[in-house]
Motif scaffolding. Structure first.
Motif, PDB file in Angstrom:
ATOM      1  N   PHE A   1     -25.514 -14.558 -37.993  1.00 24.97           N
ATOM      2  CA  PHE A   1     -24.753 -14.425 -39.112  1.00 24.97           C
ATOM      3  C   PHE A   1     -24.723 -15.307 -39.891  1.00 24.97           C
ATOM      4  O   PHE A   1     -24.337 -16.464 -39.619  1.00 24.97           O
TER       5      PHE A   1
ATOM      6  N   LEU B   1     -18.050 -14.596 -41.993  1.00 25.89           N
ATOM      7  CA  LEU B   1     -19.100 -14.607 -41.083  1.00 25.89           C
ATOM      8  C   LEU B   1     -18.393 -14.215 -39.600  1.00 25.89           C
ATOM      9  O   LEU B   1     -19.213 -13.218 -38.867  1.00 25.89           O
ATOM     10  N   LYS B   2     -17.178 -14.920 -39.268  1.00 29.29           N
ATOM     11  CA  LYS B   2     -16.750 -14.864 -38.019  1.00 29.29           C
ATOM     12  C   LYS B   2     -16.261 -13.374 -37.885  1.00 29.29           C
ATOM     13  O   LYS B   2     -16.248 -12.678 -37.264  1.00 29.29           O
TER      14      LYS B   2
ATOM     15  N   SER C   1     -24.520 -21.752 -40.917  1.00 29.34           N
ATOM     16  CA  SER C   1     -23.964 -21.807 -42.103  1.00 29.34           C
ATOM     17  C   SER C   1     -23.946 -23.364 -42.395  1.00 29.34           C
ATOM     18  O   SER C   1     -24.307 -24.288 -41.280  1.00 29.34           O
TER      19      SER C   1
ATOM     20  N   ILE D   1     -23.569 -18.287 -35.285  1.00 26.43           N
ATOM     21  CA  ILE D   1     -23.087 -18.204 -36.881  1.00 26.43           C
ATOM     22  C   ILE D   1     -24.158 -19.394 -37.252  1.00 26.43           C
ATOM     23  O   ILE D   1     -24.413 -20.481 -36.902  1.00 26.43           O
TER      24      ILE D   1
ATOM     25  N   MET E   1     -19.158 -11.156 -37.263  1.00 25.81           N
ATOM     26  CA  MET E   1     -19.607 -11.284 -36.102  1.00 25.81           C
ATOM     27  C   MET E   1     -18.812 -10.476 -35.023  1.00 25.81           C
ATOM     28  O   MET E   1     -19.216  -9.894 -33.923  1.00 25.81           O
TER      29      MET E   1
ATOM     30  N   GLU F   1     -18.647 -17.933 -46.220  1.00 27.03           N
ATOM     31  CA  GLU F   1     -18.383 -18.544 -44.952  1.00 27.03           C
ATOM     32  C   GLU F   1     -17.347 -17.662 -44.121  1.00 27.03           C
ATOM     33  O   GLU F   1     -17.442 -17.585 -42.898  1.00 27.03           O
TER      34      GLU F   1
END
Length: 439
Positions: free
Chosen positions: A326, A289-290, A311, A309, A293, A286
């Motif tokens: 994402f 992800l950011k 998750s 996102i 993106m 996780e």
């Protein structure tokens, strides 16, 4: 004569409030005073007419600017020559009133000028906009929204009501009484007594506002600035190769790139050429992800596509409607999540750490989705020890490959030194029993 004026007031009220067809003297009719370019009317014109016909006046306005008083200055000088007295009360509210404007008023011998000091003891807020003109035993009073500023008197949408009343009317006595109370308040100071201090406050406020505007301008520039990203040599080569694979009808491709060479940026640059409407970017952790993106936002632009996102801990609202999603493999592979998408929802699906695609969750996702263009796998280590063939899964379509040595030679990575321990002797029995296989 006075009885005649009373009759004109009555007729004016009938025209204004009973029937517009009643005939009366327009100067005695209650009116809406405004700026109307169609009717070629301006607030300042009404003020000038009233000044020329009055035998005294009282103004109570929160703000006075130099451009606002300039339009009335000629009229006020004419009244000075006729020795028609006036009182003007303004305020220091927000330090908006300009000292330059006050100086011009103070030069007129027929006008008393005071400033209501809103920060003094016992003072109240000051936001009045009122103009009182006396004509013997009659008052012409304008109350509304217009300060003594150029825009308020000539341009802005302003609503002001003009009424005509005798000096014995309740309305007139209330308005004049309010003015006198404010005028005689300890908070109202004569121009000469407070102008030096007020000018200092005005200049300090002006500097503060200028600094705030500069800071806001800098912040706006920084927030709107999007650096023009250029792909490096590896990314350019990958983009060209990927473009050729897609043109050849290939549905899968593999990017093999050493850690730190910019795989995510490369994928964004490469995919951008395909002009996809929807993208699914899959990771196994996780925390990535950011970052992924953010990378795509920088390449595609913040406003070009909606991104979100998906998750276990963070799921953006309306995630299914986002253009670029994402997701963690753990979340997207769940049955209820996977089945909430159609098999053809995405144009491109990117899989980070593609050497993990032998796992059941990855296989489940790849068997479900049928992207319009391709699956793009990214990894620095495609070789696995469990005999799973990553190359075969991606149909042996290697879009680009750059290993650590080549990345160092091409100066895509900083050179490094490493040290190994030739002999490790451990005497502590409790430590010997520990599992060091993960170190």
């Amino acid at each position: 004569m006075f009885e005649e004026q009373i009759e004109r007031i009555r007729k004016g009220i009938e025209t204004a409030f009973i029937s517009k067809h009643e005939v009366s003297d327009i100067m005695y009719q209650p009116q809406l005073v405004l700026n109307n370019p169609t009717e070629k009317s301006k607030v300042i014109a009404t003020l000038q007419r009233e000044l020329y016909r009055c035998d005294g006046f009282k103004f109570s306005v929160a703000f006075i600017t130099d451009s606002g008083i300039e339009g009335l200055l000629g009229t006020l000088k004419d009244l000075e020559e006729k020795d028609i007295k006036g009182q003007i009360l303004t305020s220091d509210y927000l330090c908006f009133t300009e000292p330059k404007a006050l100086a011009k008023i103070a030069q007129l011998s027929n006008i008393e000028l005071k400033i209501y000091r809103t920060q003094s003891d016992g003072a109240e807020g000051f936001h009045t906009k009122g103009y009182i003109f006396s004509d013997e035993e009659v008052y012409h009073i304008i109350i509304g929204s217009a300060n003594l500023t150029q825009y308020a008197l000539s341009v802005n949408k302003e609503w002001n009501t003009k009424v005509v009343t005798t000096n014995q009317g309740a309305y007139a006595q209330t308005i004049v009484g309010e003015f006198e109370e404010m005028w005689n308040s300890p908070a109202s100071q004569l121009y000469d007594d407070c102008i030096v201090e007020y000018t200092q406050e005005y200049e300090a406020k002006k500097r503060q506002l200028q600094l705030q505007r500069q800071q806001a301008s800098i912040q706006s520039t920084l927030s709107s600035y999007v650096p023009k990203l250029k792909p490096n040599t590896m990314q350019v080569a990958f983009m060209d190769s990927l473009d050729n694979l897609v043109k050849d009808g290939k549905k899968k491709a593999l990017l093999i790139s050493a850690t730190g060479t910019g795989k995510t940026y490369a994928s964004a640059f490469g995919v951008q050429r395909l002009q996809p409407k929807r993208i699914l970017f899959i990771v196994h952790r996780e925390q990535i992800l950011k970052q992924a993106m953010d990378t795509y936002q920088k390449v595609f632009g913040n406003k070009a596509h909606s991104m979100g996102i998906l998750s276990g801990n963070t799921t953006d609202a309306s995630i299914k409607d986002r253009d670029f999603i994402f997701a963690t493999i753990q979340t997207i592979s769940r049955d209820h999540t996977l089945n909430s998408f159609s098999k053809n929802d995405f144009d491109v699906i990117i899989i980070d750490e593609a050497h993990r695609t032998g796992g059941a969750t990855y296989q489940k996702v790849m068997q479900y989705f049928k992207p319009k263009y391709l699956y793009l796998g990214m990894t620095a280590t495609p070789e696995r020890s469990d005999n799973f063939n990553v190359y075969e899964l991606f149909d042996y379509n290697i879009a680009y490959e750059i290993r650590l040595q080549h990345a160092l030679e091409d100066r895509l990575l900083c050179p490094f030194h490493y040290f190994g321990i030739a002999d490790l002797k451990i005497d502590d029995e409790s430590v010997k029993t520990q599992d060091f296989s993960r170190l």
